[in-house]
Design a protein around this motif. Structure first.
Motif, PDB file in Angstrom:
ATOM      1  N   ASP A   8      -2.843  -2.121 -10.789  1.00  0.00           N
ATOM      2  CA  ASP A   8      -2.496  -0.880 -11.500  1.00  0.00           C
ATOM      3  C   ASP A   8      -2.783   0.336 -10.625  1.00  0.00           C
ATOM      4  N   LEU A   9      -3.939   0.324  -9.968  1.00  0.00           N
ATOM      5  CA  LEU A   9      -4.279   1.436  -9.068  1.00  0.00           C
ATOM      6  C   LEU A   9      -3.287   1.542  -7.923  1.00  0.00           C
ATOM      7  N   ALA A  10      -2.916   0.402  -7.352  1.00  0.00           N
ATOM      8  CA  ALA A  10      -1.956   0.404  -6.247  1.00  0.00           C
ATOM      9  C   ALA A  10      -0.606   0.960  -6.710  1.00  0.00           C
ATOM     10  N   ARG A  11      -0.188   0.605  -7.912  1.00  0.00           N
ATOM     11  CA  ARG A  11       1.079   1.110  -8.454  1.00  0.00           C
ATOM     12  C   ARG A  11       1.017   2.624  -8.625  1.00  0.00           C
ATOM     13  N   ILE A  12      -0.125   3.142  -9.101  1.00  0.00           N
ATOM     14  CA  ILE A  12      -0.284   4.589  -9.277  1.00  0.00           C
ATOM     15  C   ILE A  12      -0.227   5.293  -7.919  1.00  0.00           C
ATOM     16  N   VAL A  13      -0.908   4.735  -6.914  1.00  0.00           N
ATOM     17  CA  VAL A  13      -0.872   5.312  -5.565  1.00  0.00           C
ATOM     18  C   VAL A  13       0.561   5.310  -5.047  1.00  0.00           C
ATOM     19  N   TYR A  14       1.262   4.206  -5.233  1.00  0.00           N
ATOM     20  CA  TYR A  14       2.653   4.096  -4.781  1.00  0.00           C
ATOM     21  C   TYR A  14       3.541   5.150  -5.460  1.00  0.00           C
ATOM     22  N   GLU A  15       3.382   5.311  -6.776  1.00  0.00           N
ATOM     23  CA  GLU A  15       4.223   6.251  -7.526  1.00  0.00           C
ATOM     24  C   GLU A  15       3.937   7.707  -7.165  1.00  0.00           C
ATOM     25  N   LEU A  20       4.401   5.848   0.950  1.00  0.00           N
ATOM     26  CA  LEU A  20       3.811   4.519   1.089  1.00  0.00           C
ATOM     27  C   LEU A  20       4.659   3.465   0.388  1.00  0.00           C
ATOM     28  N   SER A  21       4.700   2.279   0.974  1.00  0.00           N
ATOM     29  CA  SER A  21       5.364   1.163   0.296  1.00  0.00           C
ATOM     30  C   SER A  21       4.382   0.551  -0.698  1.00  0.00           C
ATOM     31  N   ARG A  23       3.270  -2.457  -0.686  1.00  0.00           N
ATOM     32  CA  ARG A  23       2.305  -3.234   0.094  1.00  0.00           C
ATOM     33  C   ARG A  23       1.255  -2.324   0.730  1.00  0.00           C
ATOM     34  N   GLU A  24       1.671  -1.180   1.273  1.00  0.00           N
ATOM     35  CA  GLU A  24       0.720  -0.249   1.884  1.00  0.00           C
ATOM     36  C   GLU A  24      -0.231   0.336   0.840  1.00  0.00           C
ATOM     37  N   ALA A  25       0.295   0.651  -0.332  1.00  0.00           N
ATOM     38  CA  ALA A  25      -0.540   1.187  -1.404  1.00  0.00           C
ATOM     39  C   ALA A  25      -1.576   0.158  -1.844  1.00  0.00           C
ATOM     40  N   ALA A  26      -1.163  -1.104  -1.971  1.00  0.00           N
ATOM     41  CA  ALA A  26      -2.093  -2.179  -2.353  1.00  0.00           C
ATOM     42  C   ALA A  26      -3.164  -2.351  -1.283  1.00  0.00           C
ATOM     43  N   ARG A  27      -2.780  -2.278  -0.020  1.00  0.00           N
ATOM     44  CA  ARG A  27      -3.732  -2.420   1.086  1.00  0.00           C
ATOM     45  C   ARG A  27      -4.725  -1.256   1.097  1.00  0.00           C
TER      46      ARG A  27
END
Length: 94
Positions: A8-15, A20-21, A23-27
């Motif tokens: 969820d956090l990675a999705r928020i960073v991505y949005e 960032l892609s 994958r980059e947001a998740a990393r």
């Protein structure tokens, strides 16, 4: 109770950060959590201004009782992570 996962956090960073892609947001999220865990493992406290402080609390060995049998036992020493929200974090909730 609303749960939030690392995904969820990675999705928020991505949005919120168009450069960032997924994958980059998740990393990025993973690197942040690994950094916090490493510092806590080294015995340091981690203070995130405007959010709160993570620290390790050490509990010593103590006597306890098994609630099912009533038998006395020794509870081994352990460490646990504690989070203290910052005053700013608390004020934002009101």
């Amino acid at each position: 109770v609303q749960r939030m996962t690392k995904a969820d956090l990675a999705r928020i960073v991505y949005e919120r950060h168009g450069g960032l892609s997924n994958r980059e947001a998740a990393r990025l999220v993973e690197v942040i959590f690994e950094s916090i865990k490493r510092r806590l493992g080294d015995g340091d406290k981690v203070q995130i201004t405007g959010f709160g402080t993570f620290l390790v609390r050490h509990k010593r060995e103590r006597r306890g009782r098994n609630p099912q049998t009533g038998e006395e036992m020794l509870i081994q020493p352990r460490s646990s992570v504690v989070f203290r929200p910052s005053k700013l974090f608390g004020d934002a909730r009101r």
